[in-house]
Design a protein around this motif. Structure first.
Motif, mmCIF file in Angstrom:
data_model
loop_
_atom_site.group_PDB
_atom_site.id
_atom_site.type_symbol
_atom_site.label_atom_id
_atom_site.label_comp_id
_atom_site.label_asym_id
_atom_site.label_seq_id
_atom_site.Cartn_x
_atom_site.Cartn_y
_atom_site.Cartn_z
ATOM 1 N N THR A 286 2.273 -31.916 56.927
ATOM 2 C CA THR A 286 1.483 -30.706 57.173
ATOM 3 C C THR A 286 0.021 -31.058 57.414
ATOM 4 O OG1 THR A 286 2.978 -29.273 55.914
ATOM 5 C CG2 THR A 286 0.685 -28.553 56.122
ATOM 6 N N ARG B 276 0.779 -18.463 66.170
ATOM 7 C CA ARG B 276 1.905 -19.286 65.742
ATOM 8 C C ARG B 276 2.480 -20.085 66.908
ATOM 9 N NH1 ARG B 276 7.108 -17.921 62.020
ATOM 10 N NH2 ARG B 276 8.476 -19.567 62.823
ATOM 11 N N THR B 277 2.566 -19.482 68.091
ATOM 12 C CA THR B 277 3.139 -20.213 69.225
ATOM 13 C C THR B 277 2.270 -21.410 69.615
ATOM 14 O OG1 THR B 277 2.066 -18.860 70.931
ATOM 15 C CG2 THR B 277 4.195 -18.090 70.085
ATOM 16 N N GLU C 12 3.258 -24.128 67.147
ATOM 17 C CA GLU C 12 4.570 -24.675 67.505
ATOM 18 C C GLU C 12 4.467 -25.572 68.737
ATOM 19 O OE1 GLU C 12 6.660 -21.015 67.879
ATOM 20 O OE2 GLU C 12 7.287 -20.977 65.762
ATOM 21 N N TYR C 13 3.629 -25.171 69.691
ATOM 22 C CA TYR C 13 3.437 -26.009 70.881
ATOM 23 C C TYR C 13 2.700 -27.295 70.527
ATOM 24 C CZ TYR C 13 2.759 -27.310 75.709
ATOM 25 O OH TYR C 13 2.798 -27.991 76.892
ATOM 26 N N ILE D 250 9.152 -25.428 58.108
ATOM 27 C CA ILE D 250 9.977 -25.822 59.265
ATOM 28 C C ILE D 250 10.135 -27.325 59.444
ATOM 29 C CG2 ILE D 250 9.370 -23.714 60.507
ATOM 30 C CD1 ILE D 250 7.520 -25.367 62.276
ATOM 31 N N CYS D 251 9.287 -28.148 58.794
ATOM 32 C CA CYS D 251 9.327 -29.572 59.124
ATOM 33 C C CYS D 251 10.542 -30.282 58.526
ATOM 34 C CB CYS D 251 8.032 -30.264 58.717
ATOM 35 S SG CYS D 251 7.566 -30.079 56.999
ATOM 36 N N ARG E 51 11.418 -32.289 62.703
ATOM 37 C CA ARG E 51 11.562 -31.024 63.446
ATOM 38 C C ARG E 51 12.604 -30.142 62.766
ATOM 39 N NH1 ARG E 51 12.486 -32.225 69.648
ATOM 40 N NH2 ARG E 51 11.945 -30.006 69.713
ATOM 41 N N LEU F 235 3.786 -22.281 57.352
ATOM 42 C CA LEU F 235 4.740 -22.422 58.445
ATOM 43 C C LEU F 235 5.226 -23.864 58.558
ATOM 44 C CD1 LEU F 235 6.176 -21.229 60.937
ATOM 45 C CD2 LEU F 235 4.124 -21.791 62.259
ATOM 46 N N LEU F 236 4.291 -24.808 58.540
ATOM 47 C CA LEU F 236 4.669 -26.215 58.644
ATOM 48 C C LEU F 236 5.532 -26.639 57.459
ATOM 49 C CD1 LEU F 236 1.291 -27.661 59.911
ATOM 50 C CD2 LEU F 236 3.467 -27.787 61.123
ATOM 51 N N LEU G 111 2.904 -28.998 67.908
ATOM 52 C CA LEU G 111 3.836 -29.952 67.309
ATOM 53 C C LEU G 111 4.593 -30.731 68.373
ATOM 54 C CD1 LEU G 111 5.309 -27.806 64.392
ATOM 55 C CD2 LEU G 111 3.473 -29.503 64.282
ATOM 56 N N THR G 112 4.815 -30.130 69.546
ATOM 57 C CA THR G 112 5.529 -30.841 70.620
ATOM 58 C C THR G 112 4.657 -31.882 71.302
ATOM 59 O OG1 THR G 112 4.968 -29.352 72.477
ATOM 60 C CG2 THR G 112 6.829 -28.720 71.063
#
Length: 424
Positions: free
Chosen positions: A238, A278-279, A282-283, A25-26, A295, A21-22, A285-286
């Motif tokens: 990652t 997954r959420t 994603e959180y 999306i990165c 991002r 995933l990373l 990362l914020t």
């Protein structure tokens, strides 16, 4: 129930899935086409900026702003700082026009309450109470309290100009994502120095041109540092993200847990206090705050908020020109590459290069010489990327007033004696 789901139906996140995933999306690569900016502002009394503004007065004004038909996203930081985040724009000119229109509306709305936006990287006078009390900010404050009051200062009293640019081509070259990633971490120190604008805290000089940047260097380096340079940026980021500590574990009810020293990779392996999905990644990362955050695009986070109504345009224009014009990107890369020797092996912002930038600004001879090349290169590139004469003139004026004289906006703010070093 399938073996890859949790009791509440959420998908189990494996270590391999998190890495995939990373990786996906990165860095979203392709020809650089869009630009964006995120502007944070302090909000002061229009007539008496050195006096504090009551929370209820600000809250009333902010409620009115939420009704405005803005193109940019309007949000607020824990200490009452105001943030406008532009949508991705097809050009520098379009980005400036959108944000300028939104800022005009916001200023009018605040003016009706006797308030005004103030462009400083660090509030020179105030340390307000926290206005936002959502679980995220409760957990963030609890996490950062291990670094004395530095975390609260960051959350409540700092403001920045964040420039958002596309990651770049997959292939090598001046607009390739690998080159742009490396450029961001060397040019970033030049941007810190040139636009340093936070030498005062609680009414006293701190000894730093950018106190805001000094504050970031004191916070948790696993969360605020860049990954090690070299190698594949995707792989580096990652690993960095998965090995960073988890700030909080979200919950539907009650306060969010603040784990002690638990990395996201360890959370996946242990599955406690509950398995992450997954959420959660994603959180997570914020809650990472490196000077350059990937991002999908690159978010450059190192520039202090700037003085004046239109001061933000100069760092946006300079940075965009140096990254997105191929000729300028090649020239500036050669100019900043020698800075790697001063930076040494430590990542930004805790290495010597970035510390020199935050403490000395362009009084540092190496950074001054490099900045002169960078700004002259940007001036030559601005017409090629379609910047108007007003933007070119603003950059030229800044270059003459500050860069060529070894000065930065912080040098315009002077008070008699410095307070204790914010990093000690």
């Amino acid at each position: 129930m399938p073996p890859d789901t949790i009791a509440d139906g959420r998908s189990v996140l494996t270590e391999e899935a998190a890495e995939a995933l990373l990786d996906g999306i990165c860095f979203k690569t392709g020809p650089p086409r869009t630009v964006g900016v995120e502007l944070e502002w302090l909000v002061h009394d229009r007539s008496r900026p050195e006096e504090g503004v009551a929370a209820d007065r600000r809250a009333t004004a902010f409620d009115g702003l939420r009704t405005l038909p803005l193109t940019s996203a309007l949000t607020f930081e824990p200490g009452g700082q105001l943030e406008l985040s532009s949508p991705p724009a097809p050009s520098l000119t379009a980005c400036i026009a959108t944000v300028a229109a939104d800022l005009a509306a916001v200023r009018t709305g605040l003016g009706a309450h006797g308030l005004a936006l103030a462009g400083y990287g660090q509030d020179p006078w105030h340390h307000p109470d926290r206005m936002l009390h959502a679980p995220r900010y409760d957990a963030m404050e609890a996490y950062f309290d291990q670094y004395d009051d530095t975390g609260r200062a960051m959350m409540r009293t700092t403001a920045s100009v964040q420039v958002c640019l596309d990651a770049g081509h997959e292939e090598p070259g001046p607009l390739g994502h690998g080159r742009r990633w490396q450029l961001a971490h060397l040019l970033g120190a030049v941007l810190v120095a040139a636009f340093a604008n936070s030498p005062v805290r609680r009414g006293r000089p701190t000894g730093w041109r950018s106190t805001r940047q000094a504050v970031w260097t004191k916070l948790d380096p696993a969360r605020t540092s860049a990954p090690a340079m070299g190698g594949d940026p995707r792989a580096r980021w990652t690993a960095h993200a998965l090995d960073a500590p988890v700030m909080c574990v979200r919950a539907e009810q009650g306060p969010w847990a603040v784990p002690d020293g638990l990395t996201f990779r360890e959370w996946i392996r242990r599955g406690l206090p509950r398995p992450p999905d997954r959420t959660d990644l994603e959180y997570h990362l914020t809650t990472l705050f490196p000077p350059v955050r990937p991002r999908g695009h690159l978010e450059l986070r190192m520039i202090d908020a700037q003085p004046g109504e239109d001061g933000w345009i100069v760092p946006l224009a300079v940075t965009t020109a140096l990254f997105d014009d191929p000729e300028a990107a090649e020239t500036v890369y050669r100019a900043v590459k020698p800075l790697a020797e001063t930076a040494g092996p430590l990542p930004a912002p805790g290495n010597l290069l970035w510390l020199n930038a935050a403490r000395h600004g362009l009084a540092d001879p190496e950074l001054r010489a490099t900045a002169a090349v960078c700004f002259e290169t940007a001036l030559a590139a601005l017409p090629r990327i379609g910047a108007g004469r007003d933007v070119q003139d603003a950059v030229a004026d800044f270059t003459e007033r500050y860069v060529l004289r070894g000065r930065c906006p912080a040098d315009d703010l002077r008070l008699p004696e410095p307070e204790k070093d914010p990093r000690t």
